[in-house]
Design a protein around this motif. Structure first.
Motif, mmCIF file in Angstrom:
data_model
loop_
_atom_site.group_PDB
_atom_site.id
_atom_site.type_symbol
_atom_site.label_atom_id
_atom_site.label_comp_id
_atom_site.label_asym_id
_atom_site.label_seq_id
_atom_site.Cartn_x
_atom_site.Cartn_y
_atom_site.Cartn_z
ATOM 1 N N LEU A 228 0.837 -1.199 0.000
ATOM 2 C CA LEU A 228 0.000 0.000 0.000
ATOM 3 C C LEU A 228 0.871 1.248 0.000
ATOM 4 O O LEU A 228 2.027 1.225 0.430
ATOM 5 C CB LEU A 228 -0.928 0.002 1.219
ATOM 6 C CG LEU A 228 -2.073 -1.012 1.194
ATOM 7 C CD1 LEU A 228 -2.797 -1.035 2.528
ATOM 8 C CD2 LEU A 228 -3.059 -0.700 0.061
ATOM 9 N N ASN A 229 0.314 2.340 -0.477
ATOM 10 C CA ASN A 229 1.054 3.585 -0.611
ATOM 11 C C ASN A 229 1.144 4.334 0.717
ATOM 12 O O ASN A 229 0.303 4.161 1.609
ATOM 13 C CB ASN A 229 0.397 4.481 -1.660
ATOM 14 C CG ASN A 229 0.394 3.853 -3.040
ATOM 15 O OD1 ASN A 229 1.410 3.318 -3.474
ATOM 16 N ND2 ASN A 229 -0.738 3.902 -3.729
ATOM 17 N N VAL A 230 2.146 5.182 0.804
ATOM 18 C CA VAL A 230 2.405 5.974 2.005
ATOM 19 C C VAL A 230 2.175 7.445 1.684
ATOM 20 O O VAL A 230 2.635 7.926 0.637
ATOM 21 C CB VAL A 230 3.859 5.750 2.480
ATOM 22 C CG1 VAL A 230 4.231 6.709 3.599
ATOM 23 C CG2 VAL A 230 4.042 4.304 2.916
ATOM 24 N N PRO A 231 1.480 8.199 2.538
ATOM 25 C CA PRO A 231 1.281 9.630 2.278
ATOM 26 C C PRO A 231 2.609 10.348 2.085
ATOM 27 O O PRO A 231 3.593 10.082 2.777
ATOM 28 C CB PRO A 231 0.566 10.127 3.542
ATOM 29 C CG PRO A 231 -0.085 8.907 4.119
ATOM 30 C CD PRO A 231 0.828 7.767 3.789
ATOM 31 N N ALA A 232 2.631 11.299 1.159
ATOM 32 C CA ALA A 232 3.875 11.947 0.766
ATOM 33 C C ALA A 232 4.517 12.733 1.893
ATOM 34 O O ALA A 232 5.748 12.832 1.970
ATOM 35 C CB ALA A 232 3.626 12.870 -0.427
ATOM 36 N N ASP A 233 3.701 13.295 2.791
ATOM 37 C CA ASP A 233 4.258 14.115 3.874
ATOM 38 C C ASP A 233 3.735 13.673 5.240
ATOM 39 O O ASP A 233 3.464 14.493 6.098
ATOM 40 C CB ASP A 233 3.940 15.598 3.646
ATOM 41 C CG ASP A 233 4.766 16.493 4.565
ATOM 42 O OD1 ASP A 233 5.934 16.156 4.844
ATOM 43 O OD2 ASP A 233 4.235 17.523 5.013
ATOM 44 N N GLY A 234 3.580 12.391 5.415
ATOM 45 C CA GLY A 234 3.196 11.877 6.722
ATOM 46 C C GLY A 234 1.709 11.641 6.871
ATOM 47 O O GLY A 234 0.887 12.034 6.035
ATOM 48 N N LEU A 235 1.365 10.985 7.958
ATOM 49 C CA LEU A 235 -0.020 10.635 8.237
ATOM 50 C C LEU A 235 -0.865 11.879 8.492
ATOM 51 O O LEU A 235 -0.398 12.857 9.073
ATOM 52 C CB LEU A 235 -0.087 9.710 9.458
ATOM 53 C CG LEU A 235 0.566 8.344 9.284
ATOM 54 C CD1 LEU A 235 0.754 7.653 10.628
ATOM 55 C CD2 LEU A 235 -0.266 7.466 8.353
ATOM 56 N N LEU A 236 -2.139 11.818 8.079
ATOM 57 C CA LEU A 236 -3.066 12.932 8.267
ATOM 58 C C LEU A 236 -3.811 12.844 9.594
ATOM 59 O O LEU A 236 -4.257 13.856 10.125
ATOM 60 C CB LEU A 236 -4.084 12.961 7.123
ATOM 61 C CG LEU A 236 -3.536 13.126 5.713
ATOM 62 C CD1 LEU A 236 -4.663 13.006 4.686
ATOM 63 C CD2 LEU A 236 -2.813 14.457 5.569
ATOM 64 N N PHE A 237 -4.009 11.652 10.124
ATOM 65 C CA PHE A 237 -4.765 11.413 11.355
ATOM 66 C C PHE A 237 -6.143 12.083 11.320
ATOM 67 O O PHE A 237 -6.520 12.806 12.250
ATOM 68 C CB PHE A 237 -4.003 11.925 12.578
ATOM 69 C CG PHE A 237 -2.706 11.220 12.865
ATOM 70 C CD1 PHE A 237 -2.691 10.039 13.592
ATOM 71 C CD2 PHE A 237 -1.500 11.765 12.443
ATOM 72 C CE1 PHE A 237 -1.484 9.395 13.880
ATOM 73 C CE2 PHE A 237 -0.296 11.134 12.729
ATOM 74 C CZ PHE A 237 -0.295 9.943 13.449
ATOM 75 N N PRO A 238 -6.941 11.911 10.263
ATOM 76 C CA PRO A 238 -8.236 12.588 10.229
ATOM 77 C C PRO A 238 -9.178 12.062 11.316
ATOM 78 O O PRO A 238 -9.228 10.851 11.576
ATOM 79 C CB PRO A 238 -8.779 12.236 8.839
ATOM 80 C CG PRO A 238 -8.134 10.930 8.511
ATOM 81 C CD PRO A 238 -6.748 11.022 9.107
ATOM 82 N N PRO A 239 -9.921 12.928 11.982
ATOM 83 C CA PRO A 239 -10.952 12.453 12.905
ATOM 84 C C PRO A 239 -11.996 11.672 12.121
ATOM 85 O O PRO A 239 -12.464 12.135 11.069
ATOM 86 C CB PRO A 239 -11.547 13.741 13.484
ATOM 87 C CG PRO A 239 -10.521 14.793 13.218
ATOM 88 C CD PRO A 239 -9.855 14.402 11.944
ATOM 89 N N CYS A 240 -12.357 10.481 12.612
ATOM 90 C CA CYS A 240 -13.275 9.645 11.838
ATOM 91 C C CYS A 240 -13.844 8.542 12.717
ATOM 92 O O CYS A 240 -13.086 7.859 13.416
ATOM 93 C CB CYS A 240 -12.537 9.037 10.640
ATOM 94 S SG CYS A 240 -13.568 8.027 9.555
ATOM 95 N N GLY A 241 -15.154 8.379 12.668
ATOM 96 C CA GLY A 241 -15.807 7.256 13.318
ATOM 97 C C GLY A 241 -16.066 6.144 12.317
ATOM 98 O O GLY A 241 -15.878 6.305 11.107
ATOM 99 N N VAL A 242 -16.503 4.991 12.824
ATOM 100 C CA VAL A 242 -16.655 3.832 11.949
ATOM 101 C C VAL A 242 -17.718 4.041 10.867
ATOM 102 O O VAL A 242 -17.612 3.465 9.779
ATOM 103 C CB VAL A 242 -16.979 2.564 12.770
ATOM 104 C CG1 VAL A 242 -15.811 2.208 13.679
ATOM 105 C CG2 VAL A 242 -18.249 2.732 13.587
ATOM 106 N N ASP A 243 -18.711 4.860 11.144
ATOM 107 C CA ASP A 243 -19.765 5.068 10.148
ATOM 108 C C ASP A 243 -19.301 5.945 8.986
ATOM 109 O O ASP A 243 -19.953 5.980 7.938
ATOM 110 C CB ASP A 243 -20.987 5.710 10.808
ATOM 111 C CG ASP A 243 -21.611 4.822 11.865
ATOM 112 O OD1 ASP A 243 -21.556 3.582 11.710
ATOM 113 O OD2 ASP A 243 -22.147 5.363 12.852
ATOM 114 N N ASP A 244 -18.183 6.653 9.171
ATOM 115 C CA ASP A 244 -17.708 7.587 8.153
ATOM 116 C C ASP A 244 -16.447 7.115 7.439
ATOM 117 O O ASP A 244 -15.860 7.856 6.644
ATOM 118 C CB ASP A 244 -17.430 8.956 8.796
ATOM 119 C CG ASP A 244 -18.688 9.596 9.349
ATOM 120 O OD1 ASP A 244 -19.736 9.485 8.696
ATOM 121 O OD2 ASP A 244 -18.618 10.195 10.443
#
Length: 432
Positions: A228-244
């Motif tokens: 799998l690919n890796v983000p170009a400038d690091g992880l985004l850590f987006p807020p996200c619940g299981v439904d989204d």
């Protein structure tokens, strides 16, 4: 499936699977607690720098004195690898340099190895996996830990014919956590210093989970095992619940937050204003699927999967992971099937050291979870291009150049003596 049937056949033939554990900390203790309830699986030897602590750990998890007396306790992990009674080695020290040395000893001894030590795997996994293949042994991730569980979900998705849009885990994250040190870590866990001390909790280790380092290491391991690919400038850590999951973890071109398809990513259980995310996945893992055709997309809807507005993306997730309580799956898979529960196959992602504060010449780096640096995920090619220092080598080394807060520490910025870990890392770099 079928591991217990295979194990029963071994046990009936008088040939139980015998493991050797290096490192009797929390992960190892959780594994030890399950062994008495798995007929046909035995722990022949345990290695720990503190042998008395290892024996105490066995008593704490409920081992009877007869079982303890039948187990060899040693203080040398490499020596454990060469014991005739050990079939599968479990490396659970968490020390990347020690992990590399123990892996090489296991290969030389012709033993399978389960690497709980994901730090060592991310530092030099391609080289270690290649050496394991040459030795004809299994080099495996540890089932129960999140990387192996994510790899399993990715493999399941691909075996079912789905494209993988994203895969990863949840964690507790805010941008300010990158600067947290062991001095103030417990406040973020809702604990006092006294409560943490009473529980025997290590501040620097727990801080590595909070400051983003462990997430970078684990996502690098997943990328290296799955491609799998890796983000170009690091992880985004987006807020996200299981439904989204299916709505947020899709490419930007489809309305999501990812720079492209097939990405690793970690989601946060906190909104950026510190409010808890609804139905968060803090303890779990996920995979986001993309339907390959209209018929499959219709099936997503018909069978109740949460999808994005287009109906093309859907998610599957596992809300919890039981770390060492599930480790026996890897041990048995290696011994009975000759198969890893996830293994490094390429060098896609790297976890590199980033300054937590302005660092000056003469400062001594203290590794993951410490006061000086945190680990950031980068594509391996980018890491190598800038000469970034892996977080696994950022312990006990002295800066020869100043590094501003937020900047990547480079090999050229430190004084680094040659050692076995550096040699194997260079071997891994040459394989990209």
């Amino acid at each position: 499936m079928n591991l217990m049937a295979l194990l029963a056949a071994r046990a009936d033939g008088g040939r139980p699977v015998k493991a050797g554990l290096i490192g009797a900390g929390k992960f190892g203790s959780m594994f030890l607690s399950q062994v008495p309830t798995i007929p046909g699986l035995e722990v022949a030897a345990i290695a720990d720098l503190d042998v008395d602590r290892a024996r105490a750990a066995c008593r704490t998890v409920g081992w009877e004195e007869e079982r303890i007396a039948a187990t060899a306790f040693v203080d040398d992990g490499a020596a454990l690898c060469f014991r005739d009674s050990v079939e599968v080695v479990i490396e659970a020290t968490g020390n990347p340099k020690a992990g590399i040395a123990h892996a090489l000893a296991a290969f030389e001894a012709g033993k399978h190895i389960v690497m709980v030590n994901v730090e060592a795997d991310v530092l030099a996994g391609p080289a270690l996996a290649a050496r394991a293949r040459s030795a004809g042994v299994v080099y495996s991730m540890a089932y129960g830990d999140q990387p192996a569980l994510v790899c399993e979900m990715v493999d399941w998705a691909r075996a079912c014919g789905f494209d993988v849009a994203a895969a990863g885990k949840g964690t507790k994250y805010l941008p300010g956590f990158h600067r947290v040190t062991p001095d103030d870590v417990w406040s973020h866990y809702g604990l006092s210093d006294e409560q943490a001390a009473a529980a025997g909790m290590n501040a620097q280790m727990f801080n590595s989970f909070l400051d983003g380092t462990k997430s970078a290491i684990e996502m690098a391991a997943i990328a290296n095992a799955t491609g799998l690919n890796v983000p170009a400038d690091g992880l985004l850590f987006p807020p996200c619940g299981v439904d989204d999951l299916a709505h947020i973890l899709r490419p930007r071109s489809a309305g999501g937050v990812l720079e492209g398809g097939g990405m690793v990513e970690v989601i946060s259980s906190l909104e950026r204003d510190s409010r808890p995310v609804y139905r968060d996945l803090r303890w779990g893992v996920y995979v986001v699927l993309e339907a390959p055709n209209d018929y499959a997309a219709d099936c997503f809807r018909q069978y109740g999967l949460k999808t994005d507005a287009s109906g093309r993306y859907a998610a599957m997730y596992k809300p919890f992971h039981l770390i060492g309580l599930e480790l026996s799956v890897s041990v048995l898979s290696a011994a009975l099937r000759g198969e890893p529960t996830g293994t490094t196959r390429s060098f896609c992602g790297d976890a590199v050291a980033v300054a937590k504060r302005d660092l000056k010449v003469g400062d001594r780096l203290d590794g993951e979870g410490g006061y000086t640096v945190w680990g950031k995920l980068l594509p391996a090619q980018k890491s190598l291009a800038v000469g970034a220092l892996p977080i696994g080598l950022a312990h006990g080394v002295t800066l020869t150049s100043a590094v501003a807060a937020g900047n990547v520490v480079r090999f050229d910025d430190i004084q680094l003596a040659d050692n076995l870990a550096v040699t194997i890392r260079r071997e891994a770099e040459a394989m990209t």
